[in-house]
Design an enzyme around this catalytic site. Structure first.
Site, short mmCIF file in Angstrom:
data_model
loop_
_atom_site.label_atom_id
_atom_site.label_comp_id
_atom_site.label_asym_id
_atom_site.label_seq_id
_atom_site.Cartn_x
_atom_site.Cartn_y
_atom_site.Cartn_z
N HIS A 81 3.76 -21.28 11.26
CA HIS A 81 5.01 -20.89 11.91
C HIS A 81 4.75 -20.33 13.31
CE1 HIS A 81 6.69 -21.47 7.97
NE2 HIS A 81 5.97 -20.49 7.46
N HIS A 140 9.80 -24.13 5.59
CA HIS A 140 8.72 -24.84 4.91
C HIS A 140 9.18 -26.22 4.48
CE1 HIS A 140 8.28 -20.47 4.11
NE2 HIS A 140 7.04 -20.70 4.47
#
Length: 330
Positions: free
Chosen positions: A56, A218
């Site tokens: 991320h 995700h």
């Protein structure tokens, strides 16, 4: 699929070595996977520790530095860090004023930070926690009970970090963090799937002519799939979802966040549509941030986060910050 890596097993430590080489103002413990601002612990100051699965970036390690986090704990790709990392980070940054854990609402992160808090408190470190759960797309998700924690994490890091820099005690810094989270909402859109290094191919199937509305960071399923929409249509849908839930009566911070593979020219073009919708809905914009901040590897797409602010929160947002990924006023 081609990736700029050596082998999948060393993606995270390789990235940490690169972070250390690029930013000597950080102490990067590659073996134990903890990133700490080099001047920690800062005497008399509450410390902020956050973390989560890698993939991320620049979240979380890119937000370590004066005005934001004191330390970050990166896990394996899309995998929570372990409690030992969090305890080690807390011990490294605690000056005696206490440590605030900023935790995105994903089950693994929540469980491991809770365990770390107990272990750290056994060692005499005072711990408080802010849970970030800003994603309005779904109530529950693949990896969560309740809303997911996404773009608002950046706002909590920045604003609570500034409160700590001002010398506020732990309970006040935590209260600021909770206030930011309660006033923030996010909605994300995927134009393509992401690919993890271990798998080496897209983690889910998204046909070329479709997009997914309400995607998680995700690749968790969102609300629905539709045939590809224009930037204008996407902005209308996203902002309606956020504003219906938030219903702001005060100015807002705006984060137009790329998911990792969407170029800035598209993000700025999309932001023009975001600004149009906010203008039509009579929402006043206080500050705007456009770029890749809370990403999902190589996913194409965007998320929008709004945070309703007051005079104090805006002052803390504008306060100086100096991290690898966010800096101003210094």
């Amino acid at each position: 699929m081609k990736m700029l890596i050596n082998v999948p097993e060393t993606v995270v430590p390789d990235a940490l070595r690169g972070l250390a080489a690029a930013h000597p103002e950080l102490t990067v413990d590659v073996e134990n996977r903890v990133v700490v601002r080099r001047d920690a612990p800062v005497e008399g100051k509450v410390a902020l520790v956050s973390g989560g699965g890698s993939g991320h970036e620049p979240l979380h390690g890119g937000f370590v530095g004066p005005g934001m986090l004191s330390a970050a704990c990166p896990g394996e790709v899309f995998t929570s860090p372990v409690p030992d990392q969090m305890v080690r980070a807390a011990a490294a940054v605690d000056s005696g004023a206490g440590v605030l854990f900023v935790v995105k609402n994903y089950t693994g992160d929540v469980l491991n930070f809770d365990m770390a808090a107990e272990l750290a408190e056994d060692e005499g470190v005072q711990i408080a926690k802010v849970l970030v759960n800003d994603d309005v797309a779904v109530q529950d998700s693949t990896y969560t009970a309740g809303r997911r924690g996404t773009g608002a994490t950046l706002f909590v890091h920045k604003i609570a970090g500034a409160a700590a820099d001002e010398g506020m005690p732990l309970d006040q810094v935590a209260a600021i963090g909770h206030r930011v989270n309660e006033r923030a909402r996010t909605f994300g859109v995927a134009l393509s799937a992401c690919s993890t290094p271990a798998k080496g191919s897209p983690t889910f199937d998204l046909p070329a002519g479709e997009l997914e509305l309400g995607i998680g960071i995700h690749g968790e399923p969102g609300r629905e799939r539709r045939p590809m929409m224009t930037s204008r249509e996407i902005a209308d849908y996203v902002l309606d979802s956020v504003l219906t839930d938030l219903q702001p009566r005060n100015p807002v911070l705006v984060l137009v966040n790329g998911m990792g593979a969407t170029p800035l020219i598209e993000l700025y073009g999309f932001h023009a549509e975001v600004a149009r919708v906010l203008g039509e809905r009579k929402v006043t914009v206080a500050r705007t941030l456009v770029g890749n901040y809370v990403t999902s590897l190589d996913m194409a797409g965007v998320s929008v986060t709004l945070c309703e602010i007051d005079e104090e929160l805006l002052r803390l947002w504008d306060a100086p910050v100096r991290t690898p990924a966010l800096r101003w006023g210094v």
